[in-house]
Scaffold this active site. Sequence first.
Site, short mmCIF file in Angstrom:
data_model
loop_
_atom_site.label_atom_id
_atom_site.label_comp_id
_atom_site.label_asym_id
_atom_site.label_seq_id
_atom_site.Cartn_x
_atom_site.Cartn_y
_atom_site.Cartn_z
N ASP A 37 -17.60 -4.84 4.08
CA ASP A 37 -16.60 -5.30 3.12
C ASP A 37 -16.05 -6.64 3.59
O ASP A 37 -15.62 -6.77 4.74
CB ASP A 37 -15.47 -4.27 3.00
CG ASP A 37 -14.58 -4.54 1.80
OD1 ASP A 37 -15.01 -5.25 0.88
OD2 ASP A 37 -13.45 -4.02 1.80
N HIS A 74 -6.06 -13.64 -2.30
CA HIS A 74 -5.77 -12.30 -1.76
C HIS A 74 -5.39 -12.41 -0.28
O HIS A 74 -4.39 -11.82 0.16
CB HIS A 74 -6.97 -11.37 -1.92
CG HIS A 74 -6.81 -10.06 -1.22
ND1 HIS A 74 -5.90 -9.09 -1.63
CD2 HIS A 74 -7.41 -9.54 -0.12
CE1 HIS A 74 -5.97 -8.05 -0.82
NE2 HIS A 74 -6.88 -8.29 0.12
N ARG A 91 2.51 -10.83 7.53
CA ARG A 91 2.86 -11.73 8.63
C ARG A 91 3.75 -12.86 8.10
O ARG A 91 3.38 -14.04 8.14
CB ARG A 91 1.60 -12.32 9.28
CG ARG A 91 0.67 -11.30 9.94
CD ARG A 91 -0.54 -11.97 10.59
NE ARG A 91 -1.30 -12.78 9.64
CZ ARG A 91 -2.21 -12.31 8.79
NH1 ARG A 91 -2.52 -11.03 8.80
NH2 ARG A 91 -2.84 -13.11 7.95
N GLU A 151 -8.43 -1.71 -4.37
CA GLU A 151 -8.82 -3.10 -4.21
C GLU A 151 -9.94 -3.34 -5.22
O GLU A 151 -11.00 -2.72 -5.13
CB GLU A 151 -9.27 -3.41 -2.77
CG GLU A 151 -8.09 -3.31 -1.80
CD GLU A 151 -8.35 -3.93 -0.43
OE1 GLU A 151 -9.52 -3.98 -0.02
OE2 GLU A 151 -7.37 -4.37 0.20
N ASP A 186 -12.23 -0.39 -3.51
CA ASP A 186 -12.02 -0.05 -2.10
C ASP A 186 -10.63 0.56 -1.97
O ASP A 186 -9.66 -0.11 -1.64
CB ASP A 186 -12.15 -1.34 -1.27
CG ASP A 186 -11.86 -1.12 0.20
OD1 ASP A 186 -12.03 0.01 0.67
OD2 ASP A 186 -11.45 -2.09 0.86
N TYR A 235 -4.39 -1.20 12.13
CA TYR A 235 -5.40 -2.27 12.04
C TYR A 235 -5.40 -3.26 13.19
O TYR A 235 -6.38 -3.99 13.39
CB TYR A 235 -5.30 -2.99 10.69
CG TYR A 235 -4.36 -4.16 10.61
CD1 TYR A 235 -4.84 -5.47 10.65
CD2 TYR A 235 -2.99 -3.96 10.48
CE1 TYR A 235 -3.97 -6.54 10.57
CE2 TYR A 235 -2.13 -5.03 10.40
CZ TYR A 235 -2.62 -6.32 10.44
OH TYR A 235 -1.76 -7.38 10.35
CA CA Z 1 -11.55 -4.36 0.66
#
Ligand code: CA
Length: 406
Positions: free
Chosen positions: A119, A126, A135, A192, A226, A237
């Site tokens: 992906d 985006h 952030r 997504e 997604d 993450y």
């Molecule tokens: Ca994605």
Amino acid sequence: MTSSRHVLDLPSDHPFSLHHLPYGAVSAGPDATPRLAVRVGDHALDLAAFAADTPWAGPLAAPVLNPFLELGPSAWAGLREHLSRALTDPERRAEVEEHLRPLAGMTTHLPLEVRDYVDFYASEQHATNVGRIFRPEGEPLTPNWKHLPIGYHGRSSTIVVSGTDIPRPVGQRKAPSDPQPTFGPSTKLDIEAELGFVVGGSTPLGSSVGIDEAADHLFGVALFNDWSARDLQAWEYVPLGPFLGKSFASSVAAWITPMAALETARVELPPQDPRPLPYLTGSGAGLFGLDITMEVSLNGTVVSRPPYRQMYWSPAQMLAHLTVNGARLSSGDLFASGTVSGTQREQRGSFLELSWNGTEPFTLPDGSEHTFLQDGDTVTITATAPGPHGSTLGLAEVTGTIRPTR
Ligand code: CA
């Protein structure tokens, strides 16, 4: 009129006109063995039977496209030409209609054994929105973003065909203000809206696919969702990227649009500045975008229209990049573009962006307010593209409904 002799009389703006001819797999019921098919209007043309006396008969008798994908671009073009000639020849109507079945009542299956799944993150808008949300103190784009198409390897075995219900995932999360992590069903379940690219033609380990050869491995596209658990994702993450917040399910449309049907949808990429390294530019032939306009609906109401033509990286650049280290391709590899978001608010391809991480609920015409997905919500993504001879293609939808955690 719907009598069988009119099946092939499709208007050129029909989403599945004779200019489109997407590939899928269908069966008479959910437990029957799938058979490969080409979609013609609201009918399926049985490929194993119709192509029985062609050079591609063996691969087309499989329940998935992988063996046919392995044959490469000349076979792909050959079959498309064969189908196109037969379907537009008035003298062959009886022969064609013998192999056409109405799609109503049929079950559609994933027409692909998905091998490796990657992906990407190819939409500048985006990536900018996500950077601003997660952030806010830093630059929205990371320093590498305009030098390489960022991506990650996902979980191919949880890719499901359009229409499959999506159980709400559970997991660990910790908001910055929480003293400790907690565990439970995701409270920030999202979509997504992406485009998936189906790859054909395997390559050996240690080789790479140059950008000017990449198009030879791009078989087709399918709309892709997604599904993303933002609360799980935000906690897990750093520093290795997406993991359980993504791998519980991704949905792909049941019909794969051949790249050959999208020749007329090719457009120039947005300007790439700084200029990427030579392995990402080549002769320039691989630097193309696609004029595909997507539509995201929540429970039947359109909430966004993401424009694929604004994507920063081309599919050929993504494919060249993912093999440049010597990683091999397998027929049936699938890579997705990353969320498609345009510059306008109503062009955002995720609820994370549409609701600005839940802080700005969006309101539907019925007065209901929405941020992330509730159990029972259905999300459907559709798309159109300019087709050959002034036609308009409609990409097959990808849809899914959220079910409570199992
Ligand atoms: Ca994605």
